[in-house]
Design a protein around this motif. Structure first.
Motif, PDB file in Angstrom:
ATOM      1  N   GLY A 261      -7.999  10.690 -10.575  1.00  0.00           N
ATOM      2  CA  GLY A 261      -6.558  10.557 -10.423  1.00  0.00           C
ATOM      3  C   GLY A 261      -6.224   9.121 -10.098  1.00  0.00           C
ATOM      4  O   GLY A 261      -7.083   8.348  -9.666  1.00  0.00           O
ATOM      5  N   ALA A 262      -4.960   8.758 -10.313  1.00  0.00           N
ATOM      6  CA  ALA A 262      -4.537   7.385 -10.021  1.00  0.00           C
ATOM      7  C   ALA A 262      -3.072   7.377  -9.625  1.00  0.00           C
ATOM      8  O   ALA A 262      -2.259   8.127 -10.168  1.00  0.00           O
ATOM      9  CB  ALA A 262      -4.748   6.487 -11.239  1.00  0.00           C
ATOM     10  N   MET A 263      -2.758   6.531  -8.683  1.00  0.00           N
ATOM     11  CA  MET A 263      -1.366   6.228  -8.324  1.00  0.00           C
ATOM     12  C   MET A 263      -1.128   4.760  -8.623  1.00  0.00           C
ATOM     13  O   MET A 263      -1.838   3.892  -8.098  1.00  0.00           O
ATOM     14  CB  MET A 263      -1.096   6.512  -6.853  1.00  0.00           C
ATOM     15  N   ILE A 264      -0.162   4.467  -9.466  1.00  0.00           N
ATOM     16  CA  ILE A 264       0.179   3.096  -9.855  1.00  0.00           C
ATOM     17  C   ILE A 264       1.493   2.722  -9.198  1.00  0.00           C
ATOM     18  O   ILE A 264       2.442   3.519  -9.187  1.00  0.00           O
ATOM     19  CB  ILE A 264       0.292   2.987 -11.393  1.00  0.00           C
ATOM     20  N   ALA A 265       1.585   1.523  -8.652  1.00  0.00           N
ATOM     21  CA  ALA A 265       2.802   1.106  -7.945  1.00  0.00           C
ATOM     22  C   ALA A 265       3.078  -0.373  -8.166  1.00  0.00           C
ATOM     23  O   ALA A 265       2.180  -1.144  -8.530  1.00  0.00           O
ATOM     24  CB  ALA A 265       2.672   1.395  -6.448  1.00  0.00           C
ATOM     25  N   THR A 266       4.316  -0.757  -7.927  1.00  0.00           N
ATOM     26  CA  THR A 266       4.674  -2.174  -7.970  1.00  0.00           C
ATOM     27  C   THR A 266       4.086  -2.877  -6.757  1.00  0.00           C
ATOM     28  O   THR A 266       3.753  -2.259  -5.743  1.00  0.00           O
ATOM     29  CB  THR A 266       6.202  -2.343  -7.958  1.00  0.00           C
ATOM     30  N   GLU A 267       3.974  -4.174  -6.854  1.00  0.00           N
ATOM     31  CA  GLU A 267       3.435  -4.974  -5.749  1.00  0.00           C
ATOM     32  C   GLU A 267       4.253  -4.775  -4.473  1.00  0.00           C
ATOM     33  O   GLU A 267       3.696  -4.611  -3.381  1.00  0.00           O
ATOM     34  CB  GLU A 267       3.430  -6.447  -6.143  1.00  0.00           C
ATOM     35  N   LYS A 268       5.565  -4.788  -4.602  1.00  0.00           N
ATOM     36  CA  LYS A 268       6.450  -4.659  -3.441  1.00  0.00           C
ATOM     37  C   LYS A 268       6.177  -3.380  -2.659  1.00  0.00           C
ATOM     38  O   LYS A 268       6.133  -3.390  -1.416  1.00  0.00           O
ATOM     39  CB  LYS A 268       7.904  -4.685  -3.912  1.00  0.00           C
ATOM     40  N   VAL A 269       5.986  -2.281  -3.369  1.00  0.00           N
ATOM     41  CA  VAL A 269       5.777  -0.996  -2.713  1.00  0.00           C
ATOM     42  C   VAL A 269       4.332  -0.846  -2.254  1.00  0.00           C
ATOM     43  O   VAL A 269       4.053  -0.420  -1.125  1.00  0.00           O
ATOM     44  CB  VAL A 269       6.175   0.156  -3.657  1.00  0.00           C
ATOM     45  N   ALA A 270       3.391  -1.222  -3.110  1.00  0.00           N
ATOM     46  CA  ALA A 270       1.974  -1.065  -2.793  1.00  0.00           C
ATOM     47  C   ALA A 270       1.546  -1.882  -1.580  1.00  0.00           C
ATOM     48  O   ALA A 270       0.559  -1.544  -0.914  1.00  0.00           O
ATOM     49  CB  ALA A 270       1.127  -1.460  -3.999  1.00  0.00           C
ATOM     50  N   ALA A 271       2.275  -2.942  -1.284  1.00  0.00           N
ATOM     51  CA  ALA A 271       1.930  -3.806  -0.146  1.00  0.00           C
ATOM     52  C   ALA A 271       1.929  -3.049   1.175  1.00  0.00           C
ATOM     53  O   ALA A 271       1.302  -3.495   2.152  1.00  0.00           O
ATOM     54  CB  ALA A 271       2.903  -4.981  -0.087  1.00  0.00           C
ATOM     55  N   CYS A 272       2.589  -1.898   1.223  1.00  0.00           N
ATOM     56  CA  CYS A 272       2.645  -1.111   2.464  1.00  0.00           C
ATOM     57  C   CYS A 272       1.337  -0.375   2.750  1.00  0.00           C
ATOM     58  O   CYS A 272       1.134   0.091   3.865  1.00  0.00           O
ATOM     59  CB  CYS A 272       3.786  -0.107   2.392  1.00  0.00           C
ATOM     60  N   PHE A 273       0.489  -0.249   1.752  1.00  0.00           N
ATOM     61  CA  PHE A 273      -0.814   0.371   1.960  1.00  0.00           C
ATOM     62  C   PHE A 273      -1.843  -0.723   2.268  1.00  0.00           C
ATOM     63  O   PHE A 273      -2.382  -1.366   1.375  1.00  0.00           O
ATOM     64  CB  PHE A 273      -1.251   1.131   0.708  1.00  0.00           C
ATOM     65  N   GLY A 274      -2.115  -0.923   3.540  1.00  0.00           N
ATOM     66  CA  GLY A 274      -3.141  -1.875   3.958  1.00  0.00           C
ATOM     67  C   GLY A 274      -4.431  -1.148   4.295  1.00  0.00           C
ATOM     68  O   GLY A 274      -4.510   0.083   4.206  1.00  0.00           O
ATOM     69  N   PRO A 275      -5.472  -1.869   4.684  1.00  0.00           N
ATOM     70  CA  PRO A 275      -6.754  -1.255   5.035  1.00  0.00           C
ATOM     71  C   PRO A 275      -6.590  -0.163   6.092  1.00  0.00           C
ATOM     72  O   PRO A 275      -5.942  -0.373   7.133  1.00  0.00           O
ATOM     73  CB  PRO A 275      -7.564  -2.438   5.568  1.00  0.00           C
ATOM     74  N   GLY A 276      -7.150   1.000   5.806  1.00  0.00           N
ATOM     75  CA  GLY A 276      -7.091   2.111   6.740  1.00  0.00           C
ATOM     76  C   GLY A 276      -5.893   3.023   6.578  1.00  0.00           C
ATOM     77  O   GLY A 276      -5.842   4.095   7.193  1.00  0.00           O
TER      78      GLY A 276
END
Length: 396
Positions: A261-276
């Motif tokens: 499976g994959a979740m694709i996102a824009t940079e602006k939104v994906a930036a909220c997922f950090g390590p952990g």
């Protein structure tokens, strides 16, 4: 071992979460499947839109064999070349900038649901976490994704569900507008509702939803788990609506059969997922991403999308011929090679009879026969399938 012996062993020990047909699958090639007794079936279900390249496509098989001899799994604490290449390929051919890999469509949708909440908490407030989805939608079988699903039948017996979901009729812009409150953070929709009866978003609907989301600072999520990866005739279904989401989820056909499976996102939104903030032990492992690379490159390079569009139109035409002949067929709809035939009678017995005659289809929403053959299907195979279906429909 004959089929009946396998069925008896399975009935004794496998959890009965599926209403299984009396078919024991042991081999597949292209658009055909064989059972343990040696009977051949023309497969127009394709693992529920998983085997977009047919069974055991040579490029996928070769990728799996070569990678399995080198490295099957390693931790996501390390960099994985095939994972990186697949992320690059998906971003190159979509709106997205970053990809999170997991193992299934439900997990991809769980990741999307977590991400919209995280984004809203960081950019607005913790009370802004609710999501609008559509009635008749289907987003998975976890507690979170059945909570997001707009079908009561998948929720029965699993209360309490995850709070924060609101359901509106699919295609109804005004109903969506009225559902927006200060607590809403996102809208999640399938461009084609597969499990909901093969319902395609009406013209202009998704573009209007995009405008509404922009107006209210809401994120837009497209669940393309079933309708993505070429199924509608373009690589992704959203491309046909002249609109892009903030997040898109994929699975099913992404690797041509193996689970990913994959979740694709824009940079602006994906930036909220950090390590952990999120993770998956097996997500994006070397074996699955190598298979997915082979499957995606085949979709892009081997004329598969052109064939999907051409054969989709041909199959639709053949199904419309049946609509003219049989009064219990009320509508034929869909896009590319995800097509539905709505009946005025239940479809389960038709599916069972077709299986007996060597054609695999299924029924969704009780009265909609669903046709999702491999995207490599030929005109001759469609004619063979329609000959079987015509005989079955005549019986009813």
């Amino acid at each position: 071992m004959i089929s009946q012996e396998w069925i008896e062993r399975g009935e004794a020990h496998v959890v009965k979460t599926y209403g299984r047909y009396p078919l024991v699958a042991v081999q597949g090639k292209g658009c055909r499947l064989w059972d343990a007794d040696g009977k051949s079936y023309l497969d127009f279900l394709a693992g529920v839109a998983v085997n977009n390249l047919g069974h055991c496509h040579p490029r996928v098989v070769d990728a799996l064999q070569q990678q399995a001899a080198r490295l099957i799994h390693c931790s996501n604490y390390y960099h994985i070349p095939s994972q990186i290449e697949l992320a690059e390929l998906l971003c190159e051919h979509s709106f997205g900038d970053r990809v999170f890999f997991c193992n299934s469509g439900a997990e991809a949708n769980e990741a999307a649901m977590k991400l919209v909440r995280k984004y809203s908490a960081e950019n607005f407030n913790n009370d802004r976490f609710e999501v609008i989805t559509a009635l008749a939608s289907f987003h998975g079988r976890t507690i979170g994704t059945i909570s997001a699903t707009g079908q009561d039948k998948v929720k029965a017996g699993f209360n309490p569900l995850l709070p924060g979901f609101h359901y509106v009729p699919f295609g109804d812009v005004e109903a969506l507008r009225k559902a927006i409150t200060p607590r809403i953070c996102a809208v999640m929709l399938e461009p084609v509702q597969g499990e909901g009866g093969v319902r395609v978003a009406p013209p202009g609907y998704l573009a209007e939803v995009r405008r509404i989301c922009d107006e209210h600072d809401l994120l837009l999520v497209f669940d393309e788990v079933q309708c993505g990866c070429g199924r509608t005739g373009t690589l992704f279904a959203y491309e046909q609506h002249d609109v892009a989401p903030d997040i898109m989820t994929l699975a099913k056909a992404l690797a041509g059969g193996p689970p990913i499976g994959a979740m694709i996102a824009t940079e602006k939104v994906a930036a909220c997922f950090g390590p952990g903030s999120h993770g998956s032990t097996f997500g994006g492992n070397p074996l699955m991403t190598s298979a997915a690379l082979a499957a995606m490159r085949t979709l892009l390079e081997d004329g598969v999308l052109d064939n999907c569009r051409a054969m989709g139109e041909y199959l639709r035409g053949r199904l419309l011929e049946f609509k003219e002949r049989f009064p219990f067929i009320s509508e034929v709809r869909g896009r590319g090679l995800i097509l539905g035939m709505e009946l005025t009678i239940p479809g389960a017995d038709i599916v069972s009879r077709a299986l007996q005659k060597g054609l695999l289809i299924n029924c969704t929403a009780n009265t909609v026969l669903r046709f999702v053959p491999p995207l490599i299907v030929t005109r001759e195979e469609i004619d063979e399938a329609m000959a079987i279906l015509g005989d079955v429909l005549q019986e009813f």
